[in-house]
Design an enzyme around this catalytic site. Structure first.
Site, PDB file in Angstrom:
ATOM      1  CB  CYS A  29       6.396   9.884 -14.289  1.00 16.59           C
ATOM      2  SG  CYS A  29       6.685   8.209 -14.870  1.00 16.59           S
ATOM      3  CB  CYS A  31       8.113  10.535 -18.188  1.00 14.46           C
ATOM      4  SG  CYS A  31       6.323  10.233 -18.092  1.00 14.46           S
ATOM      5  CB  ALA A  71      15.812   6.064  -7.519  1.00 16.22           C
ATOM      6  CG  ASN A 127      14.011  -2.619 -10.032  1.00 18.34           C
ATOM      7  OD1 ASN A 127      14.139  -1.689  -9.238  1.00 18.34           O
ATOM      8  ND2 ASN A 127      12.899  -3.317 -10.156  1.00 18.34           N
ATOM      9  CG  HIS A 147       2.665   9.212 -17.113  1.00 15.97           C
ATOM     10  ND1 HIS A 147       3.622   8.633 -16.296  1.00 15.97           N
ATOM     11  CD2 HIS A 147       1.631   9.525 -16.293  1.00 15.97           C
ATOM     12  CE1 HIS A 147       3.196   8.617 -15.052  1.00 15.97           C
ATOM     13  NE2 HIS A 147       1.986   9.141 -15.010  1.00 15.97           N
ATOM     14  CG  ASN A 163       3.186  -6.430 -10.002  1.00 10.83           C
ATOM     15  OD1 ASN A 163       2.652  -7.524 -10.127  1.00 10.83           O
ATOM     16  ND2 ASN A 163       4.314  -6.256  -9.332  1.00 10.83           N
ATOM     17  CB  SER A 170       5.059   1.933  -6.603  1.00 14.40           C
ATOM     18  OG  SER A 170       6.115   1.267  -7.254  1.00 14.40           O
ATOM     19  CG  HIS A 214       5.499   5.533 -17.599  1.00 11.57           C
ATOM     20  ND1 HIS A 214       5.696   6.812 -18.050  1.00 11.57           N
ATOM     21  CD2 HIS A 214       5.884   4.714 -18.607  1.00 11.57           C
ATOM     22  CE1 HIS A 214       6.189   6.770 -19.280  1.00 11.57           C
ATOM     23  NE2 HIS A 214       6.314   5.509 -19.636  1.00 11.57           N
ATOM     24  CG  HIS A 255       6.488  -0.032 -15.263  1.00  9.29           C
ATOM     25  ND1 HIS A 255       5.438   0.647 -14.678  1.00  9.29           N
ATOM     26  CD2 HIS A 255       7.125  -0.674 -14.245  1.00  9.29           C
ATOM     27  CE1 HIS A 255       5.441   0.438 -13.371  1.00  9.29           C
ATOM     28  NE2 HIS A 255       6.436  -0.367 -13.074  1.00  9.29           N
ATOM     29  CD  GLN A 313       9.145  -4.895 -11.238  1.00  6.67           C
ATOM     30  OE1 GLN A 313      10.219  -5.264 -10.758  1.00  6.67           O
ATOM     31  NE2 GLN A 313       8.127  -4.554 -10.495  1.00  6.67           N
ATOM     32  CD  GLU A 328       3.276 -23.143 -14.597  1.00  6.19           C
ATOM     33  OE1 GLU A 328       4.054 -22.919 -15.550  1.00  6.19           O
ATOM     34  OE2 GLU A 328       2.286 -22.443 -14.349  1.00  6.19           O
ATOM     35  CG  HIS A 373       5.029 -19.379 -16.041  1.00  9.50           C
ATOM     36  ND1 HIS A 373       4.106 -19.957 -15.202  1.00  9.50           N
ATOM     37  CD2 HIS A 373       5.711 -18.491 -15.272  1.00  9.50           C
ATOM     38  CE1 HIS A 373       4.214 -19.444 -13.996  1.00  9.50           C
ATOM     39  NE2 HIS A 373       5.170 -18.546 -14.004  1.00  9.50           N
ATOM     40  CG  HIS A 396       1.769 -21.206 -19.628  1.00  2.00           C
ATOM     41  ND1 HIS A 396       2.850 -22.071 -19.595  1.00  2.00           N
ATOM     42  CD2 HIS A 396       1.508 -20.925 -18.333  1.00  2.00           C
ATOM     43  CE1 HIS A 396       3.198 -22.314 -18.349  1.00  2.00           C
ATOM     44  NE2 HIS A 396       2.410 -21.622 -17.560  1.00  2.00           N
ATOM     45  CG  PHE A 446      -9.717  -8.661   0.335  1.00  2.00           C
ATOM     46  CD1 PHE A 446      -8.516  -8.027   0.600  1.00  2.00           C
ATOM     47  CD2 PHE A 446     -10.820  -7.882   0.049  1.00  2.00           C
ATOM     48  CE1 PHE A 446      -8.413  -6.647   0.569  1.00  2.00           C
ATOM     49  CE2 PHE A 446     -10.730  -6.500   0.009  1.00  2.00           C
ATOM     50  CZ  PHE A 446      -9.521  -5.880   0.278  1.00  2.00           C
ATOM     51  CG  PHE A 476     -11.214 -20.849   4.013  1.00  2.00           C
ATOM     52  CD1 PHE A 476     -11.322 -21.770   5.042  1.00  2.00           C
ATOM     53  CD2 PHE A 476     -11.236 -21.326   2.710  1.00  2.00           C
ATOM     54  CE1 PHE A 476     -11.466 -23.124   4.786  1.00  2.00           C
ATOM     55  CE2 PHE A 476     -11.375 -22.673   2.434  1.00  2.00           C
ATOM     56  CZ  PHE A 476     -11.495 -23.579   3.482  1.00  2.00           C
ATOM     57  CD  GLU A 477     -10.125 -16.912   0.685  1.00  2.00           C
ATOM     58  OE1 GLU A 477      -9.835 -16.546   1.844  1.00  2.00           O
ATOM     59  OE2 GLU A 477     -11.265 -16.806   0.224  1.00  2.00           O
TER      60      GLU A 477
HETATM   61  O1  LIG Z   1       9.015  -3.571  -7.880  1.00  2.00           O
HETATM   62  P1  LIG Z   1       7.795  -2.788  -7.486  1.00  2.00           P
HETATM   63  O2  LIG Z   1       6.832  -2.569  -8.615  1.00  2.00           O
HETATM   64  O3  LIG Z   1       8.134  -1.498  -6.783  1.00  2.00           O
HETATM   65  O4  LIG Z   1       7.079  -3.698  -6.414  1.00  2.00           O
HETATM   66  C1  LIG Z   1       5.988  -4.541  -6.636  1.00  2.00           C
HETATM   67  O5  LIG Z   1       6.324  -5.719  -7.348  1.00  2.00           O
HETATM   68  C2  LIG Z   1       7.247  -6.619  -6.720  1.00  2.00           C
HETATM   69  C3  LIG Z   1       7.353  -7.864  -7.558  1.00  2.00           C
HETATM   70  O6  LIG Z   1       6.131  -8.551  -7.687  1.00  2.00           O
HETATM   71  C4  LIG Z   1       6.797  -6.979  -5.291  1.00  2.00           C
HETATM   72  O7  LIG Z   1       7.831  -7.692  -4.640  1.00  2.00           O
HETATM   73  C5  LIG Z   1       6.463  -5.730  -4.482  1.00  2.00           C
HETATM   74  O8  LIG Z   1       5.931  -6.117  -3.226  1.00  2.00           O
HETATM   75  C6  LIG Z   1       5.448  -4.897  -5.254  1.00  2.00           C
HETATM   76  O9  LIG Z   1       5.112  -3.728  -4.537  1.00  2.00           O
HETATM   77  O1  LIG Z   2     -16.402 -13.626   5.027  1.00  2.00           O
HETATM   78  P1  LIG Z   2     -15.950 -12.212   4.867  1.00  2.00           P
HETATM   79  O2  LIG Z   2     -15.231 -11.679   6.065  1.00  2.00           O
HETATM   80  O3  LIG Z   2     -17.040 -11.296   4.397  1.00  2.00           O
HETATM   81  O4  LIG Z   2     -14.897 -12.281   3.645  1.00  2.00           O
HETATM   82  C1  LIG Z   2     -13.510 -12.309   3.771  1.00  2.00           C
HETATM   83  O5  LIG Z   2     -13.019 -13.561   4.229  1.00  2.00           O
HETATM   84  C2  LIG Z   2     -13.243 -14.691   3.377  1.00  2.00           C
HETATM   85  C3  LIG Z   2     -12.514 -15.877   3.976  1.00  2.00           C
HETATM   86  O6  LIG Z   2     -11.128 -15.687   4.067  1.00  2.00           O
HETATM   87  C4  LIG Z   2     -12.779 -14.426   1.948  1.00  2.00           C
HETATM   88  O7  LIG Z   2     -13.211 -15.468   1.127  1.00  2.00           O
HETATM   89  C5  LIG Z   2     -13.310 -13.097   1.419  1.00  2.00           C
HETATM   90  O8  LIG Z   2     -12.739 -12.831   0.163  1.00  2.00           O
HETATM   91  C6  LIG Z   2     -12.949 -11.990   2.402  1.00  2.00           C
HETATM   92  O9  LIG Z   2     -13.444 -10.750   1.940  1.00  2.00           O
END
Ligand SMILES: O=P(O)(O)O[C@H]1O[C@H](CO)[C@@H](O)[C@H](O)[C@H]1O
Ligand SMILES: O=P(O)(O)O[C@H]1O[C@H](CO)[C@@H](O)[C@H](O)[C@H]1O
Lengths: 363, 363
Positions: free
Chosen positions: B52, B55, B61, B77, B121, B166, B174, B177, B179, B181, B195, B294, B311, B327, B331-332
């Site tokens: 890691c 650690c 890198a 970073n 870790h 994240n 990725s 450990h 952490h 950012q 906002e 924020h 907040h 997911f 639609f989202e």
């Molecule tokens: O910097 P990391 O942890 O390698 O990367 C992660 O966080 C970043 C910031 O949200 C994103 O841009 C990357 O897509 C994600 O994989």
């Molecule tokens: O309707 P599905 O294919 O089961 O579901 C998928 O598509 C929908 C519309 O984008 C989303 O709301 C779901 O989160 C996604 O898993």
């Protein structure tokens, strides 16, 4: 002194459709990836899968049996996000109370549909014969017309039809059978409404159409142009967020599928097939994406027709290989979407790829 | 006739922070899931992992060796999204050309930091002793102060510091450990800027602060209140998008971490620990999320301080179990974010969970 270099220096670009910015960090593509990997490609699937609820003759969650369809099949989603015939939502009065300010709510009615693109379980748009892709475009059009008529004749509260496809497990697709969805709502969804606002504002300011002007510019610049035929172009938009995001735009103003000539339907199918072949060839995998159509509301007024301009967005998550995707997470959700290569670099990659022959056909 | 039922009827709710809507489909949580599953929980990790790069004593890198740190560790970073000392970006003139309209671009400079929460870790915020979580809050504060001073004294172009975490592979992390950012930019990121605009508009209209009024309302309603102590509340906001999204808000106006008393730092650490214990206990897994702070811009003007209100947003993807996530796709992305349970239902689940003892401590 050095000049600012868009392929090496960090910058942000403005998205005029959503009135927002994207951070571009082109030097960042070099970082190693130790995180989650996606399942590569599509396993070898059979043409018919007896456990698939979308294959012909099989039973769905509702108990219904799918017909022995030979082209496309449309049926209501067994787990729809919206329904018809809800009780009326009475908003609690008192426009000055805190509740009124922070608990704004609207009822949403509608219907959700599943659209199977083909009876064959193991096909996808890039692998389907062109004629079958034309059938998909036709099925979308017929659904749009049917819902317009149900709204007009039966008074159903349908205002907007969002047609989309989630392809691949990375984009939340829960069944590999080639299919898309169409959600029909009594409200205009947020993203669409925002685009309409941007289009209307642009028309007011410039007495021309935003997407029409953008098509003209991209045809002149050509740096982000991926595909072009008589009726459509595909570009990696200047403000793309997803690594290989594309925007498909009609060259002339077509407000919706119902405005298409037969030639335009065929041109749409052709460019969709070529684009998705290129996508699959990029990392030699069945390329995941979410894509969808943006067009005029159902039974649009003349004003709504004048504002709308047919286009499609493709949002594919893969970044560097069949298994390494871009995560739009922490900084992206809290701050601003961030991408690791420029739109121009992504476009060049897509342009250089074979668009006629799918990589599996060459093996 | 029936009354409209928010736990059964589809509706959309308005988000006053982003001026957008979310579609709520509470009846939809019943649908079966056949799609991608996440890797459950955190495997049994050792306290020290020689592979890691976070650690103590290990090589990064960049070639640098981490010190034998015993509390937190902050370092730049190795693959930053933004850099310092870029050439000047000269915008091509001609305000009426199409290029000017569609190719709006700004240079972004800055610096990115990694913040290790602990040398161990195999820990996470919910598993760390409270004092160590206080150290994390202190490390964030010190970084904020250091960058403010670098901007003031050395003229570095730092305007906003976005601190975030994240957590978990599902949110693109990725390295397991513990952490977070911190990205420091010469521009105010999109979401934050939006906002601030909403806060300023609200103050103009109502002569009070948006988040202050919202805290008052949620303390009265209590239906979405998950946690409360002397200085902070945690709610599932009325307009939550992610299934178990929460919003942590200071009760009184604190513009940034530098405005916190020692008691407030400790109260923040306490509520962070309790919230993340509840999250882990929900599906008995190390709960993935993206979260972030924020607050006011660096070296904020009085006006900026008056607008800002401390907040934190938590965006966790899990929906129904340790392996089934929501997911936000087709639609989202094309239409409108959509959720499958109400904010009130999510809040009740979180309230009912044990918040003192982590599920692994009970085994
Ligand atoms: O910097 P990391 O942890 O390698 O990367 C992660 O966080 C970043 C910031 O949200 C994103 O841009 C990357 O897509 C994600 O994989
Ligand atoms: O309707 P599905 O294919 O089961 O579901 C998928 O598509 C929908 C519309 O984008 C989303 O709301 C779901 O989160 C996604 O898993």
């Amino acid at each position: 002194t050095l000049d600012f270099d868009l392929t090496d220096n960090s910058h942000r670009r403005y998205n005029p459709l959503t009135d927002s910015w994207v951070l571009v960090s082109p030097h960042r593509a070099k970082r190693p990836w130790l995180g989650q990997k996606e399942t590569a490609s599509r396993p070898n699937e059979p043409e018919f899968d007896e456990k698939c609820y979308l294959c012909p003759g099989n039973q769905r969650a509702s108990g219904e049996i799918n017909p022995q369809y030979s082209s496309t099949l449309i049926f209501p989603n067994d787990f729809p996000a919206v329904k018809l015939n809800q009780p009326e939502l009475k908003n609690s009065g008192g426009s000055k109370s805190l509740k009124e300010r922070f608990m704004k709510v609207q009822s949403v009615e509608g219907n959700c549909y599943v659209i199977c693109f083909s009876p064959k379980h193991n096909l996808t748009l890039p692998l389907m014969p062109l004629g079958d892709v034309v059938n998909v475009v036709e099925a979308w059009t017929q659904l749009y017309l049917k819902l317009e008529s149900e709204a007009k004749v039966e008074g159903k509260p349908y205002k907007y039809l969002q047609i989309f496809e989630n392809k691949g497990t990375a984009m939340g697709c829960s069944n590999l059978h080639p299919h898309g969805q169409a959600w029909c709502l009594s409200t205009i969804p947020n993203e669409v409404e925002n685009e309409f606002k941007a289009f209307a504002k642009y028309s007011d300011q410039h007495s021309s159409c935003l997407l029409g002007d953008y098509v003209a510019l991209e045809l002149e610049e050509r740096e982000r142009l991926v595909l072009e035929n008589d009726s459509f172009i595909v570009v990696v938009p200047y403000w793309a967020v997803w690594p290989f995001e594309t925007l498909l735009i009609s060259k002339k103003q077509l407000h919706s599928l119902t405005d298409f000539s037969d030639k335009e339907k065929r041109d749409l199918a052709t460019i969709l097939k070529t684009l998705t072949i290129k996508y699959d060839n990029l990392f030699e995998t069945s390329f995941p994406y979410s894509m969808g159509l943006h067009q005029a509301p159902l039974n649009a007024t003349q004003e709504e027709k004048d504002t709308a301009w047919f286009h499609m967005h493709f949002y594919p998550p893969l970044l560097r290989s069949a298994t390494v995707r871009k995560f739009l997470v922490g900084f992206e959700l809290l701050g601003e979407p961030q991408r690791d290569l420029t739109a121009e670099q992504a476009a060049k990659r897509l342009v250089d790829l074979e668009g006629n022959t799918h990589y599996t056909e060459k093996l």
